[in-house]
Write a protein that holds these residues in place. Structure first.
Motif, PDB file in Angstrom:
ATOM      1  N   ARG A  84       9.046  11.838 -13.472  1.00  0.00           N
ATOM      2  CA  ARG A  84       9.489  12.513 -14.772  1.00  0.00           C
ATOM      3  C   ARG A  84      10.848  13.320 -14.437  1.00  0.00           C
ATOM      4  O   ARG A  84      11.476  13.394 -15.759  1.00  0.00           O
ATOM      5  CB  ARG A  84       8.547  13.621 -14.890  1.00  0.00           C
ATOM      6  N   LEU A  85      11.613  13.589 -13.551  1.00  0.00           N
ATOM      7  CA  LEU A  85      12.859  14.107 -13.688  1.00  0.00           C
ATOM      8  C   LEU A  85      13.907  13.290 -13.532  1.00  0.00           C
ATOM      9  O   LEU A  85      14.999  13.718 -13.570  1.00  0.00           O
ATOM     10  CB  LEU A  85      12.774  15.133 -12.253  1.00  0.00           C
ATOM     11  N   LYS A 109       0.776  -1.208   0.064  1.00  0.00           N
ATOM     12  CA  LYS A 109      -0.039  -0.149  -0.072  1.00  0.00           C
ATOM     13  C   LYS A 109       0.712   1.289  -0.189  1.00  0.00           C
ATOM     14  O   LYS A 109       1.890   1.097   0.676  1.00  0.00           O
ATOM     15  CB  LYS A 109      -0.913   0.032   1.297  1.00  0.00           C
ATOM     16  N   PHE A 110       0.304   2.353  -0.999  1.00  0.00           N
ATOM     17  CA  PHE A 110       1.076   3.418  -0.753  1.00  0.00           C
ATOM     18  C   PHE A 110      -0.006   4.460  -0.283  1.00  0.00           C
ATOM     19  O   PHE A 110      -0.957   4.354  -0.437  1.00  0.00           O
ATOM     20  CB  PHE A 110       1.461   3.935  -2.329  1.00  0.00           C
ATOM     21  N   SER A 111       0.755   5.585   0.448  1.00  0.00           N
ATOM     22  CA  SER A 111      -0.200   6.596   1.216  1.00  0.00           C
ATOM     23  C   SER A 111       0.604   7.906   1.011  1.00  0.00           C
ATOM     24  O   SER A 111       0.062   8.745   1.926  1.00  0.00           O
ATOM     25  CB  SER A 111      -0.511   6.156   2.620  1.00  0.00           C
ATOM     26  N   GLY A 112       1.427   8.110   0.065  1.00  0.00           N
ATOM     27  CA  GLY A 112       1.956   9.456  -0.224  1.00  0.00           C
ATOM     28  C   GLY A 112       1.286  10.399  -1.181  1.00  0.00           C
ATOM     29  O   GLY A 112       0.312   9.907  -1.560  1.00  0.00           O
ATOM     30  N   ASP A 113       2.085  11.356  -1.535  1.00  0.00           N
ATOM     31  CA  ASP A 113       1.598  12.345  -2.646  1.00  0.00           C
ATOM     32  C   ASP A 113       1.908  11.725  -4.061  1.00  0.00           C
ATOM     33  O   ASP A 113       2.996  11.749  -4.523  1.00  0.00           O
ATOM     34  CB  ASP A 113       2.278  13.639  -2.448  1.00  0.00           C
ATOM     35  N   MET A 114       0.799  11.588  -4.835  1.00  0.00           N
ATOM     36  CA  MET A 114       0.927  10.909  -6.162  1.00  0.00           C
ATOM     37  C   MET A 114       1.551  12.043  -7.109  1.00  0.00           C
ATOM     38  O   MET A 114       2.399  11.580  -7.823  1.00  0.00           O
ATOM     39  CB  MET A 114      -0.265  10.222  -6.781  1.00  0.00           C
ATOM     40  N   SER A 115       1.238  13.135  -6.906  1.00  0.00           N
ATOM     41  CA  SER A 115       1.881  14.183  -7.844  1.00  0.00           C
ATOM     42  C   SER A 115       3.150  14.351  -7.505  1.00  0.00           C
ATOM     43  O   SER A 115       3.987  14.588  -8.397  1.00  0.00           O
ATOM     44  CB  SER A 115       0.864  15.358  -7.560  1.00  0.00           C
ATOM     45  N   GLU A 116       3.692  14.381  -6.350  1.00  0.00           N
ATOM     46  CA  GLU A 116       5.017  14.534  -5.980  1.00  0.00           C
ATOM     47  C   GLU A 116       5.731  13.138  -6.440  1.00  0.00           C
ATOM     48  O   GLU A 116       6.831  13.142  -7.166  1.00  0.00           O
ATOM     49  CB  GLU A 116       5.322  14.458  -4.539  1.00  0.00           C
ATOM     50  N   ALA A 117       5.111  11.987  -6.505  1.00  0.00           N
ATOM     51  CA  ALA A 117       5.740  10.791  -6.943  1.00  0.00           C
ATOM     52  C   ALA A 117       5.937  10.850  -8.576  1.00  0.00           C
ATOM     53  O   ALA A 117       7.027  10.569  -9.422  1.00  0.00           O
ATOM     54  CB  ALA A 117       4.996   9.514  -6.562  1.00  0.00           C
ATOM     55  N   ALA A 118       4.952  11.412  -9.172  1.00  0.00           N
ATOM     56  CA  ALA A 118       5.019  11.698 -10.799  1.00  0.00           C
ATOM     57  C   ALA A 118       5.896  12.664 -11.062  1.00  0.00           C
ATOM     58  O   ALA A 118       6.612  12.364 -12.120  1.00  0.00           O
ATOM     59  CB  ALA A 118       3.612  11.980 -11.141  1.00  0.00           C
ATOM     60  N   HIS A 150      10.329  -0.506 -10.254  1.00  0.00           N
ATOM     61  CA  HIS A 150       9.249   0.020  -9.634  1.00  0.00           C
ATOM     62  C   HIS A 150       8.083   0.880 -10.462  1.00  0.00           C
ATOM     63  O   HIS A 150       8.322   1.404 -11.432  1.00  0.00           O
ATOM     64  CB  HIS A 150       9.423   0.580  -8.431  1.00  0.00           C
ATOM     65  N   ALA A 151       6.859   0.720  -9.793  1.00  0.00           N
ATOM     66  CA  ALA A 151       5.706   1.603 -10.408  1.00  0.00           C
ATOM     67  C   ALA A 151       4.546   1.831  -9.423  1.00  0.00           C
ATOM     68  O   ALA A 151       4.714   1.085  -8.351  1.00  0.00           O
ATOM     69  CB  ALA A 151       5.121   0.673 -11.704  1.00  0.00           C
ATOM     70  N   TYR A 152       3.481   2.546  -9.924  1.00  0.00           N
ATOM     71  CA  TYR A 152       2.560   2.779  -9.055  1.00  0.00           C
ATOM     72  C   TYR A 152       1.176   2.523  -9.725  1.00  0.00           C
ATOM     73  O   TYR A 152       1.067   2.648 -10.892  1.00  0.00           O
ATOM     74  CB  TYR A 152       2.463   4.353  -8.795  1.00  0.00           C
ATOM     75  N   LEU A 153       0.258   1.960  -8.881  1.00  0.00           N
ATOM     76  CA  LEU A 153      -1.034   1.699  -9.410  1.00  0.00           C
ATOM     77  C   LEU A 153      -2.098   2.140  -8.782  1.00  0.00           C
ATOM     78  O   LEU A 153      -2.118   1.779  -7.382  1.00  0.00           O
ATOM     79  CB  LEU A 153      -1.159   0.141  -9.326  1.00  0.00           C
ATOM     80  N   TRP A 154      -2.985   3.218  -9.035  1.00  0.00           N
ATOM     81  CA  TRP A 154      -3.876   3.953  -8.346  1.00  0.00           C
ATOM     82  C   TRP A 154      -5.249   3.932  -8.841  1.00  0.00           C
ATOM     83  O   TRP A 154      -5.463   4.137 -10.209  1.00  0.00           O
ATOM     84  CB  TRP A 154      -3.390   4.755  -7.592  1.00  0.00           C
ATOM     85  N   ASN A 155      -6.169   4.121  -8.049  1.00  0.00           N
ATOM     86  CA  ASN A 155      -7.453   4.526  -8.686  1.00  0.00           C
ATOM     87  C   ASN A 155      -7.920   5.940  -8.043  1.00  0.00           C
ATOM     88  O   ASN A 155      -8.137   6.183  -7.078  1.00  0.00           O
ATOM     89  CB  ASN A 155      -8.579   3.487  -7.917  1.00  0.00           C
ATOM     90  N   PRO A 156      -7.879   6.739  -9.155  1.00  0.00           N
ATOM     91  CA  PRO A 156      -8.484   8.066  -8.848  1.00  0.00           C
ATOM     92  C   PRO A 156      -9.848   8.149  -8.234  1.00  0.00           C
ATOM     93  O   PRO A 156     -10.593   7.256  -8.731  1.00  0.00           O
ATOM     94  CB  PRO A 156      -8.258   8.783 -10.372  1.00  0.00           C
ATOM     95  N   LYS A 157     -10.018   9.015  -7.514  1.00  0.00           N
ATOM     96  CA  LYS A 157     -11.424   8.853  -6.639  1.00  0.00           C
ATOM     97  C   LYS A 157     -12.578   9.169  -7.752  1.00  0.00           C
ATOM     98  O   LYS A 157     -12.380  10.163  -8.883  1.00  0.00           O
ATOM     99  CB  LYS A 157     -11.528  10.107  -5.640  1.00  0.00           C
ATOM    100  N   GLY A 158     -13.477   8.280  -7.679  1.00  0.00           N
ATOM    101  CA  GLY A 158     -14.674   8.270  -8.676  1.00  0.00           C
ATOM    102  C   GLY A 158     -14.725   7.972 -10.039  1.00  0.00           C
ATOM    103  O   GLY A 158     -15.431   8.466 -10.799  1.00  0.00           O
ATOM    104  N   LYS A 159     -13.436   7.570 -10.358  1.00  0.00           N
ATOM    105  CA  LYS A 159     -13.421   7.263 -11.545  1.00  0.00           C
ATOM    106  C   LYS A 159     -13.263   5.436 -12.049  1.00  0.00           C
ATOM    107  O   LYS A 159     -12.880   4.713 -10.973  1.00  0.00           O
ATOM    108  CB  LYS A 159     -11.839   7.759 -12.193  1.00  0.00           C
TER     109      LYS A 159
END
Length: 192
Positions: A44-45, A31-40, A53-62
């Motif tokens: 990118r940088l 489980k990941f509980s950090g800031d996804m925009s920061e991870a993205a 490694h990678a991330y898999l998430w479900n955007p709220k309401g999507k």
């Protein structure tokens, strides 16, 4: 700031988590509980090199999940194949940046297996050995800006703006911070 390599998969996250671990038992899921925009932004940088490694998430309401990694080739071909084998609908893009040590370019794909679509739709415009190459395969989708594919310059036939508008047709705005607001997120390690 949106990630440079991303796949949208139209399936619930718990089913996908199980599919990933069944597909490759070496993958470690937590489980990941950090800031996804920061991870993205960190992904990118990254300059050159590849990670496992990678991330898999479900955007709220999507009704979809997002798979994100900094690896622009191996992970994506493998995940595409997994989605095809399991008849999952998916769409995504790879944006190649020269500062990462890659040739510049963009690659868009959409896979949907049903009575209409049986193949993956690929469109890309890439700079290879100082020359731009354009390629497409499969049946164009109704949201594609096919008139742009006839542009004189191959580098203009598929752009980041076009791909982002394609994803918006799936109700996925990769330029919005809301896409990183998740209900559930998993960190996937040891993918390769």
């Amino acid at each position: 700031m949106y990630p440079t390599h991303c796949i949208i998969i139209f399936k619930d996250i718990e089913t996908l988590r199980d599919m990933f671990t069944t597909w490759n038992r070496r993958i470690v899921v937590s489980k990941f509980s950090g800031d996804m925009s920061e991870a993205a932004l960190k992904m990118r940088l990254l300059r050159g090199g590849h990670t496992c490694h990678a991330y898999l998430w479900n955007p709220k309401g999507k009704p979809y999940c997002i798979f994100m990694s900094d690896e622009g080739s191996n992970h994506y071909y493998a995940i595409n194949r997994l989605c095809e084998d399991l008849s999952l609908e998916f769409a995504g893009f790879n944006i190649y940046l020269p500062e990462h040590g890659w040739e510049q370019g963009i690659h868009y794909f959409h896979g949907k297996v049903n009575e209409t679509y049986h193949t993956v739709r690929y469109v890309y415009s890439m700079k290879e050995n100082d020359r731009w190459v354009y390629y497409e395969q499969g049946v164009p989708r109704e949201y594609e800006q096919t008139e742009k594919y006839k542009s004189r310059y191959k580098r203009d036939r598929l752009t980041q703006e076009m791909v982002l508008s394609y994803l918006a047709s799936f109700d996925c705005d990769m330029t919005s911070t809301e896409v990183f607001d998740y209900s559930v997120c998993y960190y996937l390690d040891n993918i390769l």
